[in-house]
Design an enzyme around this catalytic site. Structure first.
Site, short mmCIF file in Angstrom:
data_model
loop_
_atom_site.label_atom_id
_atom_site.label_comp_id
_atom_site.label_asym_id
_atom_site.label_seq_id
_atom_site.Cartn_x
_atom_site.Cartn_y
_atom_site.Cartn_z
N GLU A 116 0.86 -1.20 0.00
CA GLU A 116 0.00 0.00 0.00
C GLU A 116 0.89 1.23 0.00
OE1 GLU A 116 -2.70 0.19 3.39
OE2 GLU A 116 -2.59 2.38 3.32
N LYS A 149 -10.63 -2.33 6.81
CA LYS A 149 -9.42 -1.96 7.54
C LYS A 149 -9.86 -1.54 8.94
CE LYS A 149 -5.87 1.65 7.55
NZ LYS A 149 -4.82 2.27 6.76
N ARG A 172 0.44 10.32 0.82
CA ARG A 172 0.81 11.31 1.84
C ARG A 172 1.97 12.17 1.38
NH1 ARG A 172 0.56 7.55 7.31
NH2 ARG A 172 -1.36 6.51 6.69
C1 3PG Z 1 -0.44 4.68 9.24
O1 3PG Z 1 -1.42 5.34 9.50
O2 3PG Z 1 0.65 5.19 9.05
C2 3PG Z 1 -0.62 3.23 9.04
O3 3PG Z 1 -1.80 2.82 9.57
C3 3PG Z 1 0.52 2.43 9.56
O4 3PG Z 1 0.62 2.52 10.93
P1 3PG Z 1 1.97 2.07 11.61
O5 3PG Z 1 3.04 3.03 11.18
O6 3PG Z 1 1.69 2.09 13.08
O7 3PG Z 1 2.27 0.66 11.12
#
Ligand code: 3PG
Length: 219
Positions: free
Chosen positions: A45, A133, A49
């Site tokens: 994924e 999710k 961002r």
């Molecule tokens: C995020 O929001 O960055 C993802 O859900 C991943 O979360 P994590 O960095 O705690 O694995």
């Protein structure tokens, strides 16, 4: 109409951990996807961002045949559309909105929507989506919360994400309503920046070894 949950499960259910990736430099995307796939994690994924995200998805879709590239952090129909056009095979959102559900209904690309409250889960079920999710997982009650959902929502399956790491992933994967987990620990920002593909491959390999003790597949 094809069952989109089945389509999504066929992409993700064989893999215990879905890497959640932030790409700052587009040229890192292809070697990163190759390293993860070599370690056994083909489905990835790439989160929207960063300004490089859509180009990164495009490049992985075009150049890394062994990868199954999806887009994450999709917040609205415009981003859904852009990510789908870039070659995303699946779309992940942190939450659920009617606008996103409408975009997903009009697309062949399956949506893994975020949900954390029973009401959001009911909204997903109304839209015919039963693979969600569970986000943010640890911060919202984690495994105890998932256990509490199992009886009232016995048809729902989850990909818990956020706060999951090599330390607690196996316990999540042991839950009957968990298909896979998402996490950034297999592709940390520092290793991507350093281009340390060997270490990322090793992290992926270790994550891929966290096989689920039960088998949940399509249907
Ligand atoms: C995020 O929001 O960055 C993802 O859900 C991943 O979360 P994590 O960095 O705690 O694995």
């Amino acid at each position: 109409m094809p069952n989109k949950t089945d389509a999504l499960l066929s992409l993700l259910a064989g893999q215990p951990v879905i890497p959640v990736i932030k790409i700052e430099e587009v040229e890192k995307a292809v070697p990163l996807a190759r390293a993860l796939a070599k370690g056994g994690l083909r489905a990835i994924e790439i989160t929207l961002r960063t300004p490089a995200a859509l180009d990164a998805i495009r490049r992985v879709a075009a150049e890394v045949e062994e990868a199954i590239v999806g887009a994450g952090t999709i917040l609205n129909p415009k981003q859904f559309d852009e990510a789908a056009k870039a070659g995303s095979r699946f779309i992940v959102s942190p939450g659920i909105t009617q606008n996103l559900l409408s975009a997903a209904a009009d697309s062949e690309v399956p949506l893994l929507p975020g949900a954390i409250t029973p009401g959001e889960m009911m909204m997903a079920l109304d839209a015919g989506l039963d693979f969600l999710k569970f986000f943010p997982a640890e911060q919202s009650g984690g495994i105890d919360f998932l256990k509490a959902l199992a009886s009232p929502f016995n048809g729902l399956r989850f990909c818990p994400t956020s706060g999951i790491s090599a330390k607690n992933a196996a316990e999540y994967l042991a839950q009957p309503n968990v298909v896979c987990v998402g996490g950034s620990w297999v592709a940390p920002d520092a290793l991507i920046k350093a281009g340390d593909w060997a270490e990322i491959e090793a992290l992926a390999h270790a994550a891929d070894a966290l096989r689920r003790p039960h088998s949940r597949t399509a249907g």
